[in-house]
Design a protein around this motif. Structure first.
Motif, PDB file in Angstrom:
ATOM      1  N   GLU A 168       0.845  -1.194   0.000  1.00  0.00           N
ATOM      2  CA  GLU A 168       0.000   0.000   0.000  1.00  0.00           C
ATOM      3  C   GLU A 168       0.885   1.251   0.000  1.00  0.00           C
ATOM      4  OE1 GLU A 168      -3.950  -1.703   2.380  1.00  0.00           O
ATOM      5  OE2 GLU A 168      -2.624  -0.253   3.355  1.00  0.00           O
ATOM      6  N   PRO A 169       1.503   1.569  -1.132  1.00  0.00           N
ATOM      7  CA  PRO A 169       2.409   2.722  -1.185  1.00  0.00           C
ATOM      8  C   PRO A 169       1.728   4.056  -0.907  1.00  0.00           C
ATOM      9  CG  PRO A 169       1.950   1.884  -3.391  1.00  0.00           C
ATOM     10  CD  PRO A 169       1.406   0.872  -2.427  1.00  0.00           C
ATOM     11  N   ASP A 170       0.401   4.104  -1.031  1.00  0.00           N
ATOM     12  CA  ASP A 170      -0.336   5.333  -0.763  1.00  0.00           C
ATOM     13  C   ASP A 170      -0.933   5.366   0.645  1.00  0.00           C
ATOM     14  OD1 ASP A 170       0.137   6.295  -3.362  1.00  0.00           O
ATOM     15  OD2 ASP A 170      -1.566   5.158  -4.146  1.00  0.00           O
ATOM     16  N   ASN A 171      -0.549   4.402   1.467  1.00  0.00           N
ATOM     17  CA  ASN A 171      -1.051   4.379   2.842  1.00  0.00           C
ATOM     18  C   ASN A 171      -0.607   5.658   3.557  1.00  0.00           C
ATOM     19  OD1 ASN A 171      -0.964   3.810   5.822  1.00  0.00           O
ATOM     20  ND2 ASN A 171      -1.705   1.813   5.152  1.00  0.00           N
ATOM     21  N   PRO A 172      -1.527   6.431   4.118  1.00  0.00           N
ATOM     22  CA  PRO A 172      -1.170   7.730   4.719  1.00  0.00           C
ATOM     23  C   PRO A 172      -0.320   7.608   5.978  1.00  0.00           C
ATOM     24  CG  PRO A 172      -3.460   7.195   5.167  1.00  0.00           C
ATOM     25  CD  PRO A 172      -2.972   6.161   4.195  1.00  0.00           C
ATOM     26  N   ASP A 174       1.977   4.845   6.523  1.00  0.00           N
ATOM     27  CA  ASP A 174       3.250   4.171   6.265  1.00  0.00           C
ATOM     28  C   ASP A 174       3.314   3.787   4.789  1.00  0.00           C
ATOM     29  OD1 ASP A 174       5.605   2.741   6.298  1.00  0.00           O
ATOM     30  OD2 ASP A 174       4.803   1.029   7.399  1.00  0.00           O
ATOM     31  N   LYS A 175       4.209   4.440   4.050  1.00  0.00           N
ATOM     32  CA  LYS A 175       4.311   4.170   2.610  1.00  0.00           C
ATOM     33  C   LYS A 175       4.845   2.773   2.324  1.00  0.00           C
ATOM     34  CE  LYS A 175       8.973   6.147   2.167  1.00  0.00           C
ATOM     35  NZ  LYS A 175       9.797   7.178   1.495  1.00  0.00           N
ATOM     36  N   ASN A 176       5.430   2.128   3.346  1.00  0.00           N
ATOM     37  CA  ASN A 176       5.948   0.762   3.170  1.00  0.00           C
ATOM     38  C   ASN A 176       4.947  -0.300   3.619  1.00  0.00           C
ATOM     39  OD1 ASN A 176       8.692   1.536   2.323  1.00  0.00           O
ATOM     40  ND2 ASN A 176       8.880   2.316   4.412  1.00  0.00           N
ATOM     41  N   LYS A 192       5.308  -3.394  10.944  1.00  0.00           N
ATOM     42  CA  LYS A 192       5.932  -2.182  10.409  1.00  0.00           C
ATOM     43  C   LYS A 192       7.454  -2.223  10.512  1.00  0.00           C
ATOM     44  CE  LYS A 192       5.801   2.858  10.887  1.00  0.00           C
ATOM     45  NZ  LYS A 192       5.181   3.998  11.620  1.00  0.00           N
ATOM     46  N   ASN A 199       8.929  -5.647   1.543  1.00  0.00           N
ATOM     47  CA  ASN A 199       8.640  -5.103   0.215  1.00  0.00           C
ATOM     48  C   ASN A 199       9.710  -5.495  -0.791  1.00  0.00           C
ATOM     49  OD1 ASN A 199       6.246  -3.268  -0.325  1.00  0.00           O
ATOM     50  ND2 ASN A 199       6.865  -2.518   1.687  1.00  0.00           N
TER      51      ASN A 199
END
Length: 230
Positions: A168-172, A174-176, A192, A199
Motif C-alpha cells: 500500500e504505497p499510498d497508505n497515509p 506508512d508508505k511501506n 511495520k 517489500n
C-alpha cells in the motif's frame, strides 16, 4: 505447509520495544540493532532514530544488559541468547514446534532469535529480523499486526490456508505498509518494523504466505504466517 525447510540466517536483528501504558497506543519502536561484524555479534542503540526518541518519551529506559550509551557493545549474542530455553532441555523440540521449526533445527542463535522473537512475559522486548538481505530459498515467520481490527474469530483463516500480500504505497500512515489478504478481505498488516525488507522480497522473489497458527491470545486475534521465498 507447516514446517520451515529453508532457514534464513539474518545478519541483523532489530531490538523492538513497546510500552505497556494503557493510556497510549502500543506502538512498536525500533530502539537498537544486533548485527554481525565478521565473526562477532555486536549491539548498539539507534539513538538518532525517530523511534528511539519516541520510545524514550514513552518510558523506554534501555535494555537491561546494556547501558543507554552511544557505544557499540561487543559479544552481544549472549545477552539475548539467555532469553531462549537451553537447546539441551528435554522439551526443546516442543519449543521449536511452536514456531514451525524442525526438531533438528541447525540454524545459528541469530536465526533462532529471529524466528522466535525471544519474547519474555516479564518485559516488552522482541527481536525482529531485517529482511533486506533475504535470498531465496528461505522460509520466514511473520505475525500479522492489527488482526483484531480487521477480523473476528469466526472469520479467522485456519492453519494451512493461503494468504496474499498487497503493498500500500499510498497508505497515509506508512508508505511501506503491506496488507495481508484472505478471501479478498484485509486481515491485518506485515509488522511495520520489517515492512521495508518485506517489500524488497515481494519485488525480487516469488513470495507465498500460509497460515501457520491462528487463535486468540491475550484477548486479541493472533495469526502467524509461514512465508516462503523462492
Amino acid at each position: 505447509m507447516s514446517t520451515i525447510n529453508h532457514i534464513f540466517e539474518p545478519k541483523r536483528l532489530y531490538l523492538v520495544w513497546h510500552h505497556s501504558k494503557d493510556v497510549a497506543p502500543r506502538h512498536r519502536r525500533i530502539v537498537g540493532e544486533v548485527f554481525k561484524d565478521g565473526d562477532s555479534v555486536k549491539f548498539r542503540y539507534l539513538k538518532d532514530s525517530e523511534d528511539y526518541k519516541r520510545a524514550t518519551e514513552e518510558g523506554f529506559i534501555g535494555f537491561p544488559a546494556f547501558t543507554k550509551s552511544s557505544e557499540i557493545f561487543e559479544d552481544a549474542l549472549d545477552a539475548f541468547s539467555t532469553r531462549l530455553p537451553p537447546r539441551k532441555r528435554a522439551d526443546f523440540d516442543k519449543y521449536l514446534s511452536q514456531y514451525g521449526l524442525p526438531n533438528d533445527f541447525h540454524g545459528s542463535y541469530m536465526a533462532l532469535l529471529g524466528y522466535t522473537g525471544a519474547r519474555l512475559a516479564s518485559d516488552r522486548f522482541e527481536l525482529c529480523p531485517d529482511y533486506s538481505d533475504v535470498t531465496a530459498p528461505a522460509d520466514i515467520l511473520i505475525e500479522i499486526t492489527g488482526a483484531h481490527y480487521h477480523v473476528d474469530l469466526a472469520e479467522m483463516p485456519a492453519p494451512g490456508q493461503q494468504v496474499e500480500f498487497l503493498p500500500e504505497p499510498d497508505n497515509p500512515y506508512d508508505k511501506n505498509a503491506v496488507a495481508v489478504i484472505y478471501n479478498n478481505k484485509k486481515i491485518g498488516y506485515i509488522n511495520k518494523t520489517t515492512a521495508i525488507g518485506f517489500n524488497r522480497m515481494l519485488s525480487t522473489m516469488d513470495v507465498d504466505g500460509y497460515v501457520l497458527k491462528s487463535g486468540e491470545f491475550e484477548s486479541k486475534i493472533q495469526v502467524i504466517l509461514l512465508v516462503t521465498c523462492r
